[in-house]
Design an enzyme around this catalytic site. Structure first.
Site, short mmCIF file in Angstrom:
data_model
loop_
_atom_site.label_atom_id
_atom_site.label_comp_id
_atom_site.label_asym_id
_atom_site.label_seq_id
_atom_site.Cartn_x
_atom_site.Cartn_y
_atom_site.Cartn_z
N TYR A 53 59.49 87.90 49.38
CA TYR A 53 58.78 86.54 49.15
C TYR A 53 60.06 85.43 48.02
O TYR A 53 60.19 85.85 47.44
CB TYR A 53 57.61 87.17 47.96
CG TYR A 53 56.80 87.78 48.07
CD1 TYR A 53 56.51 87.80 49.56
CD2 TYR A 53 55.77 88.27 47.42
CE1 TYR A 53 55.41 88.55 50.49
CE2 TYR A 53 54.72 89.47 47.61
CZ TYR A 53 54.83 89.08 49.69
OH TYR A 53 53.58 89.55 50.30
N LYS A 217 35.95 75.91 47.59
CA LYS A 217 36.74 74.85 47.14
C LYS A 217 37.01 73.53 47.83
O LYS A 217 37.66 72.66 48.49
CB LYS A 217 38.06 74.71 45.89
CG LYS A 217 38.81 75.25 47.20
CD LYS A 217 40.38 75.76 45.42
CE LYS A 217 41.29 76.41 46.55
NZ LYS A 217 42.26 76.49 45.83
#
Length: 327
Positions: A53, A217
């Site tokens: 990451y 959304k």
């Protein structure tokens, strides 16, 4: 926040986890600090990361914050190793690579141990027993307290877990498995989840909000500040913007309207309380998004709502996923 046992182990984790996929890349040190502090103050303990990451920046940033913001003893740190930035070999499950990766993770995190160490993915080019021996060595040396796997399919998970259980006291039983699981992605229910439940392995769902789509959304357009509008994450969101997903999102919105809550709360409560789930991993971009997710703590969906959502999102189960005699 309520705590749950991670699989059939004595380790307890908060029933919502904090993900760090974007830390050190899209999430800077100030937003990360706000996220971790809000999570900790809400009673959250499980923080999930990985050595890839942010090319290691997520672990480094988490380590910096544990040093000055949140006590290490208050957190359950989960990290992963095995993914490599090599187009010819995306996964390296060799014992040498994994143990070297763990040592590097501990250095970046600034800690002597991680609470849970996961193999990031199955490596078909390395004998499974060699990969699993790395978990045993990590636990026996004290560098990891518990061990798990990530992105293993049903037979891979069952084989790994059974191998570990075949030598109790010598090999480390698997505590957890991490895979994508949400109302928009229920593939784990075919074989992975039944295997995990039977073998006492806790499931840590990633992308529990359907890569953000279940917040509703994207119903009318793609917000400019969303992952779906970003150059490197738009392809990640795109698969869940089809007609099938739209029907499921509409059902989630209807349920939210009826309960006077948000679609996010409905979707997260549904996945959190599925059988076999230990803790969904939420990857919020800022403290406001995380606070919205943590507000689900007091919500339990009525049975009729759960059944309606189950029906509208039900995956196709055919032979041999179900008992052949019922087909």
């Amino acid at each position: 926040m309520e705590q749950r046992h991670l699989g059939r182990t004595g380790l307890r984790v908060s029933r919502i986890g904090l993900g760090t996929l974007t830390w050190g890349r899209d999430t800077d040190e100030h937003d990360a600090a706000d996220l971790l502090k809000a999570f900790w103050e809400a009673g959250g303990t499980l923080v999930d990361t990985a050595d890839v990451y942010g090319d290691g920046e997520a672990e480094y940033l988490l380590g910096q914050l544990m040093e000055g913001l949140v006590p290490r003893r208050d957190l359950v740190i989960s990290t992963k190793a095995g993914s490599v930035p090599d187009p010819e070999r995306r996964v390296d499950g060799s014992r040498g690579h994994l143990l070297a990766a763990l040592d590097a993770s501990l250095t970046r995190l600034g800690t002597d141990y991680v609470d849970v160490w996961h193999i990031h993915a199955y490596d078909p080019d390395t004998p499974l027993e060699e990969t699993l021996q790395a978990l045993d060595l990590a636990v026996s040396s004290g560098r990891a307290r518990y061990a798990g796997v990530s992105n293993f399919c049903g037979w891979q998970l069952a084989k790994a877990a059974t191998w570990q259980l075949a030598a109790p006291g010598i090999r480390t039983r698997l505590s957890s498995t991490q895979l994508e699981y949400s109302l928009l992605q229920r593939g784990v229910e075919r074989e992975v989840l039944p295997a995990a439940i039977d073998l006492g392995i806790g499931l840590l769902p990633s992308s529990p909000l359907g890569r953000g789509v279940l917040t509703a959304k994207y119903r009318n357009a793609t917000p400019m500040d969303s992952r779906g509008a970003s150059e490197h994450l738009a392809p990640f969101v795109a698969p869940y913007l089809d007609d099938t997903a739209s029907r499921i999102v509409d059902a989630v919105q209807t349920a939210a309207d009826g309960l006077a809550v948000t679609p996010l709360q409905v979707a997260l409560a549904w996945i959190r309380d599925r059988p076999g789930v230990a803790a969904p991993i939420v990857g919020a971009r800022n403290a406001q998004q995380l606070t919205a997710a943590l507000s689900v703590e007091t919500l339990s969906l009525p049975d009729e709502i759960c059944r309606a959502l189950d029906d509208v999102s039900a995956p196709v189960h055919r032979y041999p996923d179900h008992d052949w005699s019922t087909l």
